[in-house]
Motif scaffolding. Structure first.
Motif, PDB file in Angstrom:
ATOM      1  N   GLU A 132      -9.499  45.915  62.559  1.00  0.00           N
ATOM      2  CA  GLU A 132     -10.285  47.073  62.181  1.00  0.00           C
ATOM      3  C   GLU A 132      -9.687  47.717  60.954  1.00  0.00           C
ATOM      4  N   ASP A 133     -10.530  48.157  60.051  1.00  0.00           N
ATOM      5  CA  ASP A 133     -10.060  48.888  58.886  1.00  0.00           C
ATOM      6  C   ASP A 133     -10.929  50.123  58.759  1.00  0.00           C
ATOM      7  N   SER A 134     -10.314  51.293  58.767  1.00  0.00           N
ATOM      8  CA  SER A 134     -11.099  52.514  58.693  1.00  0.00           C
ATOM      9  C   SER A 134     -11.281  52.927  57.241  1.00  0.00           C
ATOM     10  N   GLU A 135     -12.463  53.430  56.926  1.00  0.00           N
ATOM     11  CA  GLU A 135     -12.762  53.914  55.582  1.00  0.00           C
ATOM     12  C   GLU A 135     -12.235  55.328  55.433  1.00  0.00           C
ATOM     13  N   VAL A 136     -11.677  55.612  54.290  1.00  0.00           N
ATOM     14  CA  VAL A 136     -11.198  56.950  53.985  1.00  0.00           C
ATOM     15  C   VAL A 136     -11.847  57.370  52.678  1.00  0.00           C
ATOM     16  N   TYR A 137     -12.307  58.597  52.634  1.00  0.00           N
ATOM     17  CA  TYR A 137     -13.052  59.043  51.465  1.00  0.00           C
ATOM     18  C   TYR A 137     -12.351  60.143  50.671  1.00  0.00           C
ATOM     19  N   CYS A 138     -11.082  60.387  50.904  1.00  0.00           N
ATOM     20  CA  CYS A 138     -10.416  61.539  50.304  1.00  0.00           C
ATOM     21  C   CYS A 138     -10.031  61.340  48.852  1.00  0.00           C
ATOM     22  N   TYR A 139      -9.889  60.197  48.344  1.00  0.00           N
ATOM     23  CA  TYR A 139      -9.247  59.821  47.088  1.00  0.00           C
ATOM     24  C   TYR A 139      -8.973  60.983  46.128  1.00  0.00           C
ATOM     25  N   ASN A 140      -7.775  61.538  46.223  1.00  0.00           N
ATOM     26  CA  ASN A 140      -7.296  62.621  45.373  1.00  0.00           C
ATOM     27  C   ASN A 140      -5.949  62.215  44.778  1.00  0.00           C
ATOM     28  N   PRO A 141      -5.929  61.346  43.785  1.00  0.00           N
ATOM     29  CA  PRO A 141      -4.652  60.836  43.266  1.00  0.00           C
ATOM     30  C   PRO A 141      -3.824  61.919  42.596  1.00  0.00           C
ATOM     31  N   ARG A 142      -2.535  61.852  42.828  1.00  0.00           N
ATOM     32  CA  ARG A 142      -1.599  62.783  42.206  1.00  0.00           C
ATOM     33  C   ARG A 142      -0.461  62.038  41.509  1.00  0.00           C
ATOM     34  N   ASN A 143      -0.460  60.712  41.640  1.00  0.00           N
ATOM     35  CA  ASN A 143       0.642  59.911  41.107  1.00  0.00           C
ATOM     36  C   ASN A 143       0.116  58.675  40.411  1.00  0.00           C
ATOM     37  N   ALA A 144       0.975  58.125  39.548  1.00  0.00           N
ATOM     38  CA  ALA A 144       0.601  56.896  38.834  1.00  0.00           C
ATOM     39  C   ALA A 144       1.864  56.152  38.419  1.00  0.00           C
ATOM     40  N   ILE A 145       1.665  54.874  38.149  1.00  0.00           N
ATOM     41  CA  ILE A 145       2.708  54.005  37.602  1.00  0.00           C
ATOM     42  C   ILE A 145       2.163  53.499  36.272  1.00  0.00           C
ATOM     43  N   PHE A 146       2.935  53.684  35.200  1.00  0.00           N
ATOM     44  CA  PHE A 146       2.532  53.224  33.873  1.00  0.00           C
ATOM     45  C   PHE A 146       3.454  52.103  33.409  1.00  0.00           C
ATOM     46  N   PHE A 147       2.867  51.040  32.894  1.00  0.00           N
ATOM     47  CA  PHE A 147       3.598  49.916  32.326  1.00  0.00           C
ATOM     48  C   PHE A 147       3.507  50.051  30.815  1.00  0.00           C
ATOM     49  N   LEU A 148       4.659  50.169  30.153  1.00  0.00           N
ATOM     50  CA  LEU A 148       4.697  50.435  28.715  1.00  0.00           C
ATOM     51  C   LEU A 148       5.267  49.250  27.951  1.00  0.00           C
ATOM     52  N   ASP A 149       4.746  49.025  26.744  1.00  0.00           N
ATOM     53  CA  ASP A 149       5.285  47.967  25.888  1.00  0.00           C
ATOM     54  C   ASP A 149       6.483  48.504  25.108  1.00  0.00           C
ATOM     55  N   ALA A 150       7.015  47.719  24.201  1.00  0.00           N
ATOM     56  CA  ALA A 150       8.220  48.094  23.447  1.00  0.00           C
ATOM     57  C   ALA A 150       8.013  49.323  22.568  1.00  0.00           C
ATOM     58  N   GLU A 151       6.758  49.613  22.190  1.00  0.00           N
ATOM     59  CA  GLU A 151       6.469  50.792  21.363  1.00  0.00           C
ATOM     60  C   GLU A 151       5.983  51.970  22.206  1.00  0.00           C
ATOM     61  N   ASN A 152       6.160  51.906  23.515  1.00  0.00           N
ATOM     62  CA  ASN A 152       5.733  52.950  24.463  1.00  0.00           C
ATOM     63  C   ASN A 152       4.223  53.089  24.609  1.00  0.00           C
ATOM     64  N   HIS A 153       3.464  52.064  24.204  1.00  0.00           N
ATOM     65  CA  HIS A 153       2.020  52.078  24.433  1.00  0.00           C
ATOM     66  C   HIS A 153       1.763  51.751  25.901  1.00  0.00           C
ATOM     67  N   ILE A 154       0.792  52.450  26.480  1.00  0.00           N
ATOM     68  CA  ILE A 154       0.409  52.173  27.866  1.00  0.00           C
ATOM     69  C   ILE A 154      -0.400  50.888  27.878  1.00  0.00           C
ATOM     70  N   MET A 155       0.112  49.871  28.564  1.00  0.00           N
ATOM     71  CA  MET A 155      -0.595  48.591  28.608  1.00  0.00           C
ATOM     72  C   MET A 155      -1.239  48.313  29.965  1.00  0.00           C
ATOM     73  N   ALA A 156      -0.844  49.088  30.989  1.00  0.00           N
ATOM     74  CA  ALA A 156      -1.452  48.955  32.308  1.00  0.00           C
ATOM     75  C   ALA A 156      -1.029  50.162  33.143  1.00  0.00           C
ATOM     76  N   TYR A 157      -1.828  50.456  34.150  1.00  0.00           N
ATOM     77  CA  TYR A 157      -1.467  51.546  35.054  1.00  0.00           C
ATOM     78  C   TYR A 157      -1.980  51.265  36.458  1.00  0.00           C
ATOM     79  N   ILE A 158      -1.363  51.968  37.407  1.00  0.00           N
ATOM     80  CA  ILE A 158      -1.842  52.029  38.782  1.00  0.00           C
ATOM     81  C   ILE A 158      -1.918  53.519  39.111  1.00  0.00           C
ATOM     82  N   GLU A 159      -3.088  53.997  39.440  1.00  0.00           N
ATOM     83  CA  GLU A 159      -3.303  55.389  39.860  1.00  0.00           C
ATOM     84  C   GLU A 159      -3.293  55.368  41.385  1.00  0.00           C
ATOM     85  N   ILE A 160      -2.519  56.273  42.021  1.00  0.00           N
ATOM     86  CA  ILE A 160      -2.322  56.190  43.474  1.00  0.00           C
ATOM     87  C   ILE A 160      -2.615  57.515  44.164  1.00  0.00           C
TER      88      ILE A 160
END
Length: 187
Positions: free
Chosen positions: A115-143
């Motif tokens: 069983e997997d329950s659905e949750v509808y709250c999605y209120n992200p307050r955090n993220a993970i940013f992957f940066l290249d050598a020049e500090n450009h954001i190349m990918a992220y995960i919003e959590i």
């Protein structure tokens, strides 16, 4: 006869709960080495990884709304990471980066949960940013740690198979790095 029927129902319900729990256990299912994991996107292209918390500045909006809008406005590969936009930031150490990739690529359910329950709250307050050598954001995960849901910048990248304990492990990385908002403090 009624007592026997209720006893049967109680035992059946307990058995289903036990099976559900066993199926839903989060374990190390894959054995990708540190070298293999570092070759997977976005780890393969990141010079550093930043984790952040973000508090909404505007009153009377759903929590997380401003972070969602901000992240959606990021031009991947072109925008430079600006620490001043976030309430808390930390740079992951090589050990934490290894731990993060291990969580993402090696942990999964023993079997898919019944069983997997659905949750509808999605209120992200955090993220993970992957940066290249020049500090450009190349990918992220919003959590959103409140409902254990996330969004990524790229369809080829995800947190892997979902399991509740995976979010607890991710939370521990944030906590150890000194990030409090969205982890242990939510206003």
């Amino acid at each position: 006869m009624k007592k026997l029927f209720f006893l049967f129902l109680l035992l059946a319900q307990n058995s289903v709960s036990q099976i559900e729990f066993q199926n839903g256990k989060c374990i190390r299912k894959n054995t990708f080495s540190e070298k293999e994991r570092s070759s997977f996107f976005p780890f393969s292209e990141a010079s550093q990884i930043k984790i952040i918390s973000f508090k909404d500045k505007v009153k009377d909006v759903m929590p997380g709304t401003e972070l969602i809008r901000h992240i959606e406005s990021i031009k991947i590969g072109k925008e430079v990471f600006n620490e001043k936009l976030y309430d808390e930031t930390a740079t992951l150490t090589p050990e934490q980066t290894n731990q993060l990739s291990d969580i993402i690529f090696n942990f999964s359910y023993t079997k898919l949960p019944l069983e997997d329950s659905e949750v509808y709250c999605y209120n992200p307050r955090n993220a993970i940013f992957f940066l290249d050598a020049e500090n450009h954001i190349m990918a992220y995960i919003e959590i959103c740690f409140g409902c254990n849901k996330y969004r990524t910048s790229d369809k080829q990248f995800s947190l892997g198979d979902f399991c509740n304990e995976k979010y607890d492990m991710l939370k521990a990385i944030f906590e150890k790095s000194g990030i409090k908002y969205g982890i242990s403090v939510i206003e």
